[in-house]
Scaffold this active site. Structure first.
Site, PDB file in Angstrom:
ATOM      1  N   TYR A 133      32.893  28.162  45.696  1.00  0.00           N
ATOM      2  CA  TYR A 133      32.411  29.845  46.039  1.00  0.00           C
ATOM      3  C   TYR A 133      30.486  29.395  46.337  1.00  0.00           C
ATOM      4  CZ  TYR A 133      31.354  35.226  46.400  1.00  0.00           C
ATOM      5  OH  TYR A 133      31.529  35.547  46.445  1.00  0.00           O
ATOM      6  N   LYS A 161      34.483  29.010  50.094  1.00  0.00           N
ATOM      7  CA  LYS A 161      33.739  30.056  50.223  1.00  0.00           C
ATOM      8  C   LYS A 161      32.495  30.242  50.311  1.00  0.00           C
ATOM      9  CE  LYS A 161      34.163  35.148  48.657  1.00  0.00           C
ATOM     10  NZ  LYS A 161      33.931  35.664  47.010  1.00  0.00           N
TER      11      LYS A 161
HETATM   12  O1  LIG Z   1      34.518  38.917  45.226  1.00  0.00           O
HETATM   13  C1  LIG Z   1      34.907  38.277  46.059  1.00  0.00           C
HETATM   14  O2  LIG Z   1      35.284  37.159  46.361  1.00  0.00           O
HETATM   15  C2  LIG Z   1      33.840  38.826  47.243  1.00  0.00           C
HETATM   16  N1  LIG Z   1      32.429  39.451  46.718  1.00  0.00           N
HETATM   17  C3  LIG Z   1      31.350  39.352  47.486  1.00  0.00           C
HETATM   18  C4  LIG Z   1      30.433  40.043  46.936  1.00  0.00           C
HETATM   19  O3  LIG Z   1      30.337  40.481  45.780  1.00  0.00           O
HETATM   20  O4  LIG Z   1      29.455  39.300  47.190  1.00  0.00           O
HETATM   21  C5  LIG Z   1      31.617  39.868  48.898  1.00  0.00           C
HETATM   22  C6  LIG Z   1      32.926  39.167  49.146  1.00  0.00           C
HETATM   23  O5  LIG Z   1      33.921  40.071  50.288  1.00  0.00           O
HETATM   24  C7  LIG Z   1      34.006  38.504  48.018  1.00  0.00           C
END
Ligand SMILES: O=C(O)C1=N[C@H](C(=O)O)C[C@H](O)C1
Length: 288
Positions: A133, A161
């Site tokens: 991520y 991600k």
């Molecule tokens: O928790 C997630 O995975 C996401 N978090 C992001 C955030 O809050 O910055 C937004 C995303 O849509 C997914």
């Protein structure tokens, strides 16, 4: 298993400062009935910084029970202490989860060598699939594409991600994807862009709402039906930014509680409920 399509990073419903599992079950059944491709509890949207270790395991246990093998489940598991992340794997590995979503180590601001070593150690410590991520605006560090290419060579690092916040880096990666590697957007407004550049989909908090329309966009692109996809996307693209006008997931929780999917819009400090101004705006947008 290839990570693709729409994965919902689930909110954690609270009531009187406890995890509200009645709402959680209702919500899970609702989303599992939609044509989404996976769920991710305990990510940013799940308010992971405020979840105790006891709650962490309880949420995994209940997710697996309620899901009952219906959808792939990736668990949010990351941190800035490599050893601690590895220790926490023991909790996750007790359950038949499909993998973990692991955020770039934050706050310590490691360089690319440190980021590589961090994920190498995690990958060596587990057989679970790992989705990286990359979200520098939250972590303080970007996972550069060269580091992603190196990490993608590891057998169980199966995707990223991408919320890198740099459209050049994003499109470079999408145009030159590592082999057998999923590129999922975590920047909700770039879902359409991800797909038309050949990406794999999105892990998007906003897909808690208007879920069917996200699914329609995804399917239309996969069916090469670009006009339908773009027309539908234009509607969603106007709506998505409203959900991030105040800190995620408070606006989403407000909408879900008004829709009756969860009992309360409670968030844990330091997050607070959304302002009346945003409430009115969301009420109008969703005809609540
Ligand atoms: O928790 C997630 O995975 C996401 N978090 C992001 C955030 O809050 O910055 C937004 C995303 O849509 C997914």
């Amino acid at each position: 298993m290839k990570v693709q399509g729409i994965y919902i990073p689930l909110i954690t419903p609270f009531a009187n400062d406890k995890v509200d599992f009645d709402s959680y079950k209702r919500m899970l059944d609702y989303y599992i009935g939609k044509e989404i491709n996976g769920i991710i509890p305990l990510a940013t949207t799940g308010e992971i910084p405020t979840i105790s270790e006891y709650e962490y395991e309880e949420i995994i246990e209940k997710t697996m029970e309620y899901n009952n093998n219906r959808l792939p489940v990736f668990i949010g598991l990351g941190g800035n202490n490599t050893k601690e992340v590895i220790n926490k794997l023991k909790i996750v590995e007790k359950y038949k989860v499909d993998g973990i979503l692991s955020v770039c180590p934050y706050y310590s601001r490691p360089d690319q060598r440190g980021i590589y070593e961090h994920f190498l150690k995690i990958s060596e410590a587990t057989a679970l699939d790992i989705v990286l991520y990359n979200i520098p605006y939250r972590t303080g560090r970007n996972i550069e594409n060269d580091t992603i290419y190196k990490l993608a060579e590891l057998k169980n690092i199966v995707g990223v991600k991408d919320s890198c916040g740099d459209i050049k880096q994003t499109t470079d990666l999408l145009l030159n994807p590592p082999k057998d590697f999923s590129i999922m957007t975590g920047e909700d407004i770039l879902f359409y862009t991800n797909l038309v550049y050949g990406g794999d989909g999105g892990i998007m908090a906003s897909s808690h709402l208007r879920t069917d329309e996200f699914v329609e966009v995804y399917k239309a692109i996969k069916d090469n039906n670009h006009k339908v996809a773009l027309d539908k996307w234009k509607e969603l693209a106007k709506f998505i930014p409203m959900l991030f006008e105040e800190p995620n997931p408070a606006p989403i929780k407000y909408c879900l509680s008004k829709l009756g999917l969860i009992n309360s819009d409670e968030v844990r400090l330091p997050l607070v409920e959304i302002t009346d101004t945003l409430k009115n705006k969301l009420d109008k947008a969703l005809s609540l």
